[in-house]
Structures are given as C-alpha cells and as structure tokens.
Write a protein that holds these residues in place. Sequence first.
Motif, PDB file in Angstrom:
ATOM      1  N   GLY A   1      -3.137   9.240  -2.504  1.00 41.16           N
ATOM      2  CA  GLY A   1      -3.783   8.334  -1.563  1.00 41.16           C
ATOM      3  C   GLY A   1      -2.841   7.169  -1.334  1.00 41.16           C
ATOM      4  O   GLY A   1      -1.648   7.259  -1.636  1.00 41.16           O
ATOM      5  N   SER A   2      -3.356   6.071  -0.808  1.00 39.38           N
ATOM      6  CA  SER A   2      -2.521   4.876  -0.663  1.00 39.38           C
ATOM      7  C   SER A   2      -3.405   3.654  -0.822  1.00 39.38           C
ATOM      8  O   SER A   2      -4.602   3.691  -0.549  1.00 39.38           O
ATOM      9  CB  SER A   2      -1.810   4.855   0.692  1.00 39.38           C
ATOM     10  OG  SER A   2      -2.737   4.737   1.745  1.00 39.38           O
ATOM     11  N   GLY A   3      -2.785   2.586  -1.289  1.00 37.75           N
ATOM     12  CA  GLY A   3      -3.542   1.367  -1.575  1.00 37.75           C
ATOM     13  C   GLY A   3      -3.682   0.474  -0.355  1.00 37.75           C
ATOM     14  O   GLY A   3      -3.323   0.830   0.766  1.00 37.75           O
ATOM     15  N   ILE A   4      -4.202  -0.712  -0.581  1.00 33.38           N
ATOM     16  CA  ILE A   4      -4.423  -1.709   0.471  1.00 33.38           C
ATOM     17  C   ILE A   4      -3.101  -2.401   0.779  1.00 33.38           C
ATOM     18  O   ILE A   4      -2.298  -2.648  -0.116  1.00 33.38           O
ATOM     19  CB  ILE A   4      -5.472  -2.738  -0.018  1.00 33.38           C
ATOM     20  CG1 ILE A   4      -6.826  -2.057  -0.214  1.00 33.38           C
ATOM     21  CG2 ILE A   4      -5.596  -3.901   0.945  1.00 33.38           C
ATOM     22  CD1 ILE A   4      -7.827  -2.915  -0.971  1.00 33.38           C
ATOM     23  N   ASN A   5      -2.895  -2.731   2.043  1.00 36.52           N
ATOM     24  CA  ASN A   5      -1.735  -3.531   2.443  1.00 36.52           C
ATOM     25  C   ASN A   5      -2.127  -5.006   2.311  1.00 36.52           C
ATOM     26  O   ASN A   5      -2.856  -5.537   3.146  1.00 36.52           O
ATOM     27  CB  ASN A   5      -1.338  -3.190   3.879  1.00 36.52           C
ATOM     28  CG  ASN A   5      -0.129  -3.985   4.354  1.00 36.52           C
ATOM     29  OD1 ASN A   5       0.426  -4.794   3.620  1.00 36.52           O
ATOM     30  ND2 ASN A   5       0.270  -3.750   5.587  1.00 36.52           N
TER      31      ASN A   5
ATOM     32  N   VAL B   1       7.174   3.764  -5.389  1.00 29.73           N
ATOM     33  CA  VAL B   1       7.880   2.666  -4.725  1.00 29.73           C
ATOM     34  C   VAL B   1       9.099   3.269  -4.030  1.00 29.73           C
ATOM     35  O   VAL B   1       9.926   3.920  -4.660  1.00 29.73           O
ATOM     36  CB  VAL B   1       8.291   1.579  -5.738  1.00 29.73           C
ATOM     37  CG1 VAL B   1       9.120   0.492  -5.057  1.00 29.73           C
ATOM     38  CG2 VAL B   1       7.047   0.980  -6.392  1.00 29.73           C
ATOM     39  N   MET B   2       9.171   3.081  -2.704  1.00 25.44           N
ATOM     40  CA  MET B   2      10.213   3.727  -1.912  1.00 25.44           C
ATOM     41  C   MET B   2      10.896   2.718  -1.004  1.00 25.44           C
ATOM     42  O   MET B   2      10.252   1.799  -0.506  1.00 25.44           O
ATOM     43  CB  MET B   2       9.606   4.864  -1.069  1.00 25.44           C
ATOM     44  CG  MET B   2       9.043   5.989  -1.920  1.00 25.44           C
ATOM     45  SD  MET B   2       7.968   7.146  -1.002  1.00 25.44           S
ATOM     46  CE  MET B   2       9.143   7.921   0.099  1.00 25.44           C
TER      47      MET B   2
ATOM     48  N   GLY C   1       0.790  -1.231   0.000  1.00 25.60           N
ATOM     49  CA  GLY C   1       0.000   0.000   0.000  1.00 25.60           C
ATOM     50  C   GLY C   1       0.818   1.274   0.000  1.00 25.60           C
ATOM     51  O   GLY C   1       0.657   2.132   0.869  1.00 25.60           O
ATOM     52  N   CYS C   2       1.705   1.417  -0.991  1.00 24.47           N
ATOM     53  CA  CYS C   2       2.531   2.624  -1.087  1.00 24.47           C
ATOM     54  C   CYS C   2       1.675   3.835  -1.472  1.00 24.47           C
ATOM     55  O   CYS C   2       0.497   3.704  -1.812  1.00 24.47           O
ATOM     56  CB  CYS C   2       3.634   2.419  -2.117  1.00 24.47           C
ATOM     57  SG  CYS C   2       3.038   2.188  -3.809  1.00 24.47           S
ATOM     58  N   LEU C   3       2.304   4.995  -1.419  1.00 27.13           N
ATOM     59  CA  LEU C   3       1.613   6.213  -1.866  1.00 27.13           C
ATOM     60  C   LEU C   3       1.331   6.139  -3.360  1.00 27.13           C
ATOM     61  O   LEU C   3       2.144   5.621  -4.136  1.00 27.13           O
ATOM     62  CB  LEU C   3       2.482   7.450  -1.609  1.00 27.13           C
ATOM     63  CG  LEU C   3       2.524   8.049  -0.206  1.00 27.13           C
ATOM     64  CD1 LEU C   3       3.403   9.290  -0.206  1.00 27.13           C
ATOM     65  CD2 LEU C   3       1.138   8.406   0.298  1.00 27.13           C
ATOM     66  N   VAL C   4       0.184   6.674  -3.742  1.00 21.62           N
ATOM     67  CA  VAL C   4      -0.200   6.783  -5.152  1.00 21.62           C
ATOM     68  C   VAL C   4      -0.473   8.262  -5.411  1.00 21.62           C
ATOM     69  O   VAL C   4      -1.199   8.907  -4.648  1.00 21.62           O
ATOM     70  CB  VAL C   4      -1.488   5.974  -5.425  1.00 21.62           C
ATOM     71  CG1 VAL C   4      -1.872   6.052  -6.895  1.00 21.62           C
ATOM     72  CG2 VAL C   4      -1.321   4.529  -4.994  1.00 21.62           C
TER      73      VAL C   4
END
Length: 307
Positions: free
Chosen positions: A235-239, A219-220, A174-177
């Motif tokens: 936003g951020s995705g699902i883990n 991707v970090m 769930g990285c930043l988007v």
Amino acid sequence: PTSAQVSVVPHSGRFCYTLDNDLLSTEQRQFYEDNGYLLIRNLVSDEDIERFRKEFTRICKREVKPPGVMIMKDESLKSQFGQSEKVVNKVQDFQEDEELFRYCTLPEVLKYVECFTGPNIMAMHTMLINKLPDSETQTFLHPMHQDLHYFPFRPASRIVCAWTAMERADQDNGCLVVQPGTHRTALKPHGYPQWEGKTNKLFHGLLDEDEKIPKVHLVMEKGDTVFFHPLLIHGSGINRTSGFRKSISCHFASSECHYIDVKNTTQEHLEKELQEMVSKKYNATSVELKDIWNFRARLVQGERINL
C-alpha cells in the motif's frame, strides 16, 4: 531491506517466481523468491521522467485527451484549483497516450520484466500516480492490498508490476509499503475499508489485515524502480508534505496468461463495480470483464497469444 543490501544463501531447487535469464544474479532471484519484490536503483533516466511529467501536466490541463484514459480527481479541490495537477491524483489506462506509454516500452525496464514474464509481454494496466498532499477532507492513503484482486488473468507468477519513482519517495510523502513474503499467500478478500468519507473509488483494501506481518517502507530516489509480484501485500502512506509524490507504473503479463471467470470468487463484486463504471462512461449495455481488459491490454514485446 532492499535487494542491494541483503545477501542470501540460495535454496536448493528451482526458482518459482523468476525465469532463467542472464540479467538477474542468483542473489537477486533469491531475494524476489523470498520477498516478492526487487528494487533496482537508478533504472529510468531523468530525461524520460521529465518527459512523463510534462505529458502528465498536459493531460491535466486537457491539452491532450488520450482515448480511454481515466483521470481521477479530488472533487473537493476542483473549485479551488480548477483543471490542474493540484486536483488530479491519478491518470490511469494511458495505453493510448504514446508519450506516457513509452514507459512500458523502455528497453531498460523490459529487460527486467522479461525475467518474470518471459519474452511475450503485454502491458495490462498503466498508471501515473500524483499523490496529493493530505487534506482535511480526503486522505490519499492506499490501504494494504494485493493487485491480483483486480486482475482476471493467471498464472500470477507470470505477472509483474514495474513501479518507478518520479521523485524521492519516503515516509514523509507516502512511499510504497510492502509486507515481504506475502506473495506466497493466497488472494485474500478485499473491499472498501471502514474509513468515514476517506476512500477513493476502487481503492479496495484487505478486509482482514494481519498487523503482525512486518512492513518495509521502500525509500526510493528518482528513477529507482521496484518490480513486485501481484500477490505481494502493499500500500502507500499519507503524503504529509506540501509537494506532490509522483510515480509511474505498469503491470506486465506474459501474453501466454489466460483469462479466468471470477464469478463465485472474492473478485466477483469488483467485476460488478467495474462493469457499472464502464457502462456509465461509454453508455454500453453489456460489458464483460474480459472485454475491459482486452481494451486496456497492449503488446510491447514478442507475440500476442491469449491476452
């Protein structure tokens, strides 16, 4: 694309979103101008990140209780895990916790912040996010939003977020988007998305999201830090992993920024919600939005002027 991968031809004319400085290259300034974010690799040391991680664990276990800190939990997991990091998805407003607040004073972070805010720098909003593995009952997906929706101060171009990955962040956990270039748009109406039983308190999102705007997954690696504009849609995705995805962040603003009245604007309903939460927590009868932000704000460099 990241700032390191893209080579751009500078536009003629002045930069709107960065100030003249000796740190950023013309290419980096142009990247931020065009995209609204700038990714700096390997900025924060492993040693500092481990210290922040330890303090987060101590807060979760209630070994330390910093004043004003807001601990957000998934209540559905409480009976299973009790007081532990396995239920805490966010520690917010850690400005009174000296160990975590060190993040906001790191010279390697502040030297970049100054390129956006100028020399008089306030830490306005602090968060350590612990993105929990996704569960049946709760999705730790943060809908696409603009951070300026939460802030009653301007101008937007003198506000910047520093967001540091405390471990690798990718599409799996769930990285930043981000939607590059959306920092050049206006502040849009926000509210709770129509997800049945799957919204967290104050996790507002865009009410009308433009799906045609391309999205970039940032991707970090651990220690990588992204600086972004408060109007950038992100936003951020699902883990989807079994681990926890941690990050630490601070919104900085020039102390020369000024408070605005949000009545009769798209931010008015947020003001009411925050006032209700603060009144309940502190048993206060009348709270202004400006008062809430005055309490959160802390000078980190230079002189305190308006904020």
